[in-house]
Design an enzyme around this catalytic site. Structure first.
Site, mmCIF file in Angstrom:
data_model
loop_
_atom_site.group_PDB
_atom_site.id
_atom_site.type_symbol
_atom_site.label_atom_id
_atom_site.label_comp_id
_atom_site.label_asym_id
_atom_site.label_seq_id
_atom_site.Cartn_x
_atom_site.Cartn_y
_atom_site.Cartn_z
ATOM 1 N N SER A 4 0.854 -3.067 1.411
ATOM 2 C CA SER A 4 0.353 -4.419 1.654
ATOM 3 C C SER A 4 -0.227 -4.485 3.067
ATOM 4 O O SER A 4 -0.758 -3.491 3.579
ATOM 5 C CB SER A 4 1.498 -5.415 1.438
ATOM 6 O OG SER A 4 1.022 -6.732 1.545
ATOM 7 N N LYS B 285 -4.202 -8.823 -0.586
ATOM 8 C CA LYS B 285 -2.850 -8.350 -0.243
ATOM 9 C C LYS B 285 -1.795 -9.420 -0.533
ATOM 10 O O LYS B 285 -0.660 -9.090 -0.886
ATOM 11 C CB LYS B 285 -2.791 -7.909 1.221
ATOM 12 C CG LYS B 285 -3.652 -6.695 1.544
ATOM 13 C CD LYS B 285 -3.258 -5.440 0.762
ATOM 14 C CE LYS B 285 -4.019 -4.219 1.290
ATOM 15 N NZ LYS B 285 -3.702 -2.988 0.549
#
Ligand code: COA
Length: 296
Positions: free
Chosen positions: A161, A179
């Site tokens: 992420s 993300k």
């Protein structure tokens, strides 16, 4: 003043100095984006602890040479499966190749990502979609292609992420949105698959030195300024993120799922130099003239 103080920088410590050598013996890793950067380094660390691996990426030549150097440096087997995470059939082929070579999949890293700097007004709809398709849909496609095998081994997912979406970062709308979606997808996967013993977590790297991401996104010549804006006073190393990967796949993390582990030297907690930094911490008296209404 800051310049007069020694800048403290904690040294990087490789995972082998903390974890036993063979914790991943007999395990198999499937890693998208493993041909370079952070994902290459994570694959190397996990193989160093005993696993074999498949790496997936779009650039076939670079991927093949990465697989060779991973095999040579770790003494374990790594195979390359070239493909685009936007294409489910490429991932199905890569999974097939992995099962033919190794017979199982224990760990999956969803790491393939695309990014560039572009303001909201300047990015086209197609460009926005491209980033979402690589980062978010690509993560979903990877999960979909591997899940059947990962359920068999009660394995574990790690999604790469970012910290971009914790605040608004200019010129990063597409990757930030993507993300945020990856974090949400990981949580849903953790909840749906938890009863079957499958875990899903994210690692959110901050600024990492020597990556394509930093090359593309950081203003040229800004390294020292970036270092100083991070509480631990330096950008991270690829190995810092690799160590998080080793931990999250290790038996030490068997009760951790649906989490995002931020690894950024504390960077997300510091939003910018309202006061000169780090002078305000190291030598508060030196900035007295700049501060009004303080009992400094
Ligand atoms: N600024 C604005 N738009 C951009 C851009 C930029 N720097 N780079 C690409 N685009 C646009 C293209 O113009 C196109 O939109 P359009 O059809 O409206 O013109 C769209 O994005 C798709 O570009 P294309 O080059 O066809 O996509 P691709 O699939 O070949 O490449 C990218 C994907 C765009 C993400 C590319 O940057 C890439 O491959 N990156 C490699 C990995 C990476 O980014 N690593 C860093 C991770 S942090």
């Amino acid at each position: 003043m800051a310049d007069e103080h020694e800048r403290v920088q904690l040294p990087h410590s490789p995972s082998t100095s903390t974890f036993k050598d063979d914790i991943f013996k007999g395990k198999v890793l499937f890693c998208t984006g493993g041909g370079s950067g952070i994902c290459y380094e994570m694959t190397k660390a996990i193989m160093t602890h005993g696993a074999q691996a498949t790496i997936v990426g779009r650039k076939a030549e670079r991927l093949e040479s990465a697989a060779q150097s991973l095999s040579q440096s770790t003494g374990k087997r790594c195979i390359a499966a070239s493909g685009d995470v936007r294409k489910p059939e490429d991932l199905a082929n890569a999974v097939r190749k992995t099962i033919e070579a190794f017979g199982r999949i224990d760990f999956v890293i969803c790491g393939a990502a695309g990014n560039f700097l572009a303001p909201i007004e300047g990015i086209s709809s197609n460009a926005f979609r491209t980033v979402l398709e690589i980062d978010l849909l690509g993560t979903y496609n990877t999960i979909k292609a591997t899940l059947e095998e990962v359920k068999k081994t009660r394995g574990s997912y790690l999604h790469v992420s970012a910290t971009l979406h914790y605040s608004g970062i200019p010129w990063q709308s597409a990757p930030s949105a993507a993300k945020a979606g990856v974090d949400a997808l990981s949580n849903a996967l953790a909840v749906e698959m938890g009863p079957l013993g499958v875990r899903s977590n994210c690692v959110a790297p901050g600024a990492i030195r020597g990556t394509e991401g930093m090359e593309r996104l950081a203003p040229k010549g800004s390294e020292d300024l970036i270092d100083l804006g991070i509480p631990l006073q330096k950008m991270g190393e690829k190995g810092d993120i690799a160590s998080v990967g080793v931990f999250l796949f290790s038996p030490a993390a068997t009760w951790i799922t649906g989490e995002v582990i931020v690894c950024d030297g504390g960077g997300r907690h510091f939003q910018g130099p309202m006061l000169p930094y780090p002078t305000s911490t190291l030598d508060p008296q030196a900035i007295k003239s700049l501060v009004t209404g303080s009992k400094l």
